[in-house]
Write a protein that holds these residues in place. Structure first.
Motif, PDB file in Angstrom:
ATOM      1  N   HIS A 215      56.301  72.960  24.225  1.00  0.00           N
ATOM      2  CA  HIS A 215      56.009  71.553  24.529  1.00  0.00           C
ATOM      3  C   HIS A 215      56.902  70.963  25.602  1.00  0.00           C
ATOM      4  O   HIS A 215      56.870  69.760  25.833  1.00  0.00           O
ATOM      5  CB  HIS A 215      56.032  70.716  23.242  1.00  0.00           C
ATOM      6  N   LYS A 238      49.313  74.941  27.950  1.00  0.00           N
ATOM      7  CA  LYS A 238      49.434  73.478  27.831  1.00  0.00           C
ATOM      8  C   LYS A 238      49.694  72.891  29.224  1.00  0.00           C
ATOM      9  O   LYS A 238      48.814  72.882  30.064  1.00  0.00           O
ATOM     10  CB  LYS A 238      50.544  73.122  26.847  1.00  0.00           C
ATOM     11  N   ARG A 381      47.130  64.848  14.719  1.00  0.00           N
ATOM     12  CA  ARG A 381      47.951  65.752  13.920  1.00  0.00           C
ATOM     13  C   ARG A 381      48.244  65.062  12.597  1.00  0.00           C
ATOM     14  O   ARG A 381      48.769  63.943  12.575  1.00  0.00           O
ATOM     15  CB  ARG A 381      49.267  66.103  14.643  1.00  0.00           C
ATOM     16  N   ARG A 387      48.216  61.992  19.191  1.00  0.00           N
ATOM     17  CA  ARG A 387      49.053  62.387  20.340  1.00  0.00           C
ATOM     18  C   ARG A 387      48.324  62.023  21.638  1.00  0.00           C
ATOM     19  O   ARG A 387      47.139  62.333  21.796  1.00  0.00           O
ATOM     20  CB  ARG A 387      49.340  63.888  20.310  1.00  0.00           C
TER      21      ARG A 387
HETATM   22  N1  3DJ Z   1      46.826  77.117  20.494  1.00  0.00           N
HETATM   23  C1  3DJ Z   1      45.830  76.291  20.110  1.00  0.00           C
HETATM   24  C2  3DJ Z   1      44.581  76.825  19.746  1.00  0.00           C
HETATM   25  O1  3DJ Z   1      44.443  78.162  19.760  1.00  0.00           O
HETATM   26  C3  3DJ Z   1      43.540  75.976  19.341  1.00  0.00           C
HETATM   27  C4  3DJ Z   1      43.747  74.624  19.367  1.00  0.00           C
HETATM   28  C5  3DJ Z   1      44.961  74.056  19.693  1.00  0.00           C
HETATM   29  C6  3DJ Z   1      45.999  74.907  20.029  1.00  0.00           C
HETATM   30  C7  3DJ Z   1      47.323  74.373  20.338  1.00  0.00           C
HETATM   31  O2  3DJ Z   1      47.982  74.898  21.181  1.00  0.00           O
HETATM   32  C8  3DJ Z   1      47.827  73.245  19.558  1.00  0.00           C
HETATM   33  C9  3DJ Z   1      49.233  72.923  19.908  1.00  0.00           C
HETATM   34  N2  3DJ Z   1      50.116  74.064  19.830  1.00  0.00           N
HETATM   35  C10 3DJ Z   1      49.862  71.797  19.104  1.00  0.00           C
HETATM   36  O3  3DJ Z   1      50.885  71.336  19.507  1.00  0.00           O
HETATM   37  O4  3DJ Z   1      49.333  71.361  18.098  1.00  0.00           O
END
Ligand code: 3DJ
Ligand code: PLP
Length: 427
Positions: A215, A238, A381, A387
């Motif tokens: 992040h 990201k 979340r 967010r």
């Molecule tokens: N890696 C993800 C995925 O495979 C599907 C949907 C979202 C993600 C995400 O990266 C979410 C993210 N890491 C988070 O901060 O919630």
């Protein structure tokens, strides 16, 4: 910053007019009519990322097997080459970074390599707010050593459920701890931890420390080498905009080069020795040693174009704009949404804030659905966080202003009430 703030549309236009990064927006495919504030989950596709992916396909068509060593970006060296290009974003030396694997696989690799429980030192410190995948990985690594995660994984508590206190993290660094793994920026509240202080404290106590930089990469400058961070890992899909499933990266401080990789494979080899096909591994003497198998070339390719954009924009300018965008968003929330029961869950100070705003509301799940219906893309979340990530390379100040206007209408007209209070499968 933004001392002359006004909640007007003309002020938003004025900020766009003064934005030195405004032109980069043209590089991206912004879904028609949409205000995209979810780049902290999946960044947008850029034309240059698309071009570099197509270039790789072309290289396959033209060179077939020889694409490993021929073409503009020979596949055999691509992971190291892109690691070197990415090093500036984390403040590392070129040979300390490699593009490989996924966030979770890289964490497994690094813990397999660096977690050496011995004598009294058998514990890992993490925190109770970290992303679940990291915690699962750490729990399973402890089990592989025959250690019970219930006693050996210390998850430092948050005092308010949103933020971590460095004093608490340091307090947990006892003589029983061998390794600390923390996020640079917390995925939910967007808190930026004081990495320099944490590294110093860990090292004074003889503890290794690694960071999950998912992040912060592409949003914030880092100084990993200077701070002496032992290792780190991050995704690229990201803020780095490498696309869904884009290949991740890892950093290993040069003082640890020469360590035998915990999870070895033939791509851990010295490049010149790999095709000797010997059964004795001569691993690379740089971060490349922590690769395992054949690189996922097409899932790496978009990074070529994407990193060019970062080199041109410069991470310091990106951070400066990102801070202005999130400050502007918070000022608008304060002035336009004061009566609607929102609170801001991220730290307010510039040096404690990551790239997104964490907006809290009891109706967050339904408000997110209403926002999406109004073509504003946030993410939800659980249990009550919305967010909002305005991204320096492609979000305009006017879009931030417009998003807040749409949110205000949703609240005034109670539009969120028409939605079910359950999150989507992928929130
Ligand atoms: N890696 C993800 C995925 O495979 C599907 C949907 C979202 C993600 C995400 O990266 C979410 C993210 N890491 C988070 O901060 O919630
Ligand atoms: C902080 C953090 N760590 C780990 C992960 C897991 O990454 P991956 O699924 O790419 O392994 C994510 C995102 O999905 C994340 O945000």
């Amino acid at each position: 910053m933004l001392q002359d703030f006004q909640p007007t549309e003309s002020y938003a236009r004025q900020l766009d007019g003064q934005d030195p990064l405004y032109a980069f927006r043209e590089e991206f495919y912004i879904p028609e009519g949409t205000i995209y504030l979810d780049g902290n989950s999946l960044g947008l596709c850029s034309r240059r990322a698309e071009q570099s992916l197509l270039l790789m396909l072309e290289s396959w068509k033209q060179h077939a097997i020889d694409g490993w060593t021929e073409g503009k970006y020979p596949w055999f060296y691509l992971s190291e080459e892109l690691g070197a290009r990415m090093a500036a974003l984390v403040g590392a030396k070129k040979e300390e970074v490699v593009v490989t694997g996924s966030t979770t696989v890289n964490l497994h690799q690094l813990v397999s390599t660096f977690f050496r429980p011995e004598g009294k030192r058998t514990k890992i410190v993490a925190d109770e707010l970290n992303f679940p995948s990291d915690i699962y990985a750490l729990q399973s690594q402890l089990r592989l050593h025959g250690l019970n995660p219930a006693d050996h994984l210390i998850r430092v508590r948050s005092r308010d459920g949103r933020l971590l206190d460095e004093d608490d993290l340091i307090h947990a660094m006892t003589e029983e701890v061998q390794m600390v793994i923390l996020p640079t920026v917390l995925y939910r509240s967007g808190q930026l931890l004081d990495m320099e202080r944490l590294v110093k404290a860990a090292h004074e106590r003889g503890i290794l420390i690694g960071f999950d930089a998912c992040h912060s990469i592409g949003a914030i400058p880092h100084r990993f080498s200077e701070w002496g961070v032992d290792f780190a890992f991050w995704c690229t899909y990201k803020y780095l905009n490498s696309g869904p499933g884009g290949v991740a990266a890892l950093y290993v401080n040069e003082k640890h080069h020469g360590r035998v990789p915990g999870l070895a494979g033939w791509f851990s080899s010295r490049k010149d020795k790999q095709f000797d096909m010997k059964h004795e591994l001569e691993h690379a003497e740089n971060a490349g040693a922590f690769q395992i198998g054949t690189p996922h070339v097409f899932s790496t390719a978009p990074l070529i174009g994407s990193l060019e954009i970062f080199a041109e924009a410069g991470i310091d300018r990106i951070r400066e704009k990102s801070l202005r965008l999130t400050r502007y968003l918070m000022l608008l929330i304060e002035s336009e949404l004061a009566e609607w029961g929102f609170s801001i869950g991220n730290p307010l100070e510039d040096d404690r804030r990551g790239g997104h705003v964490c907006l809290e509301h009891d109706e967050a799940v339904r408000i997110c659905k209403a926002l999406k219906a109004e073509k504003v893309v946030p993410d939800f979340r659980a249990p009550h966080v919305i967010r909002l990530a305005p991204v320096a390379l492609y979000t305009s100040y006017h879009e931030v202003w417009e998003a807040v206007q749409r949110l205000k209408t949703i609240m005034v007209e109670k539009k969120y009430e028409q939605y079910e209070k359950v999150r989507g499968v992928v929130a």
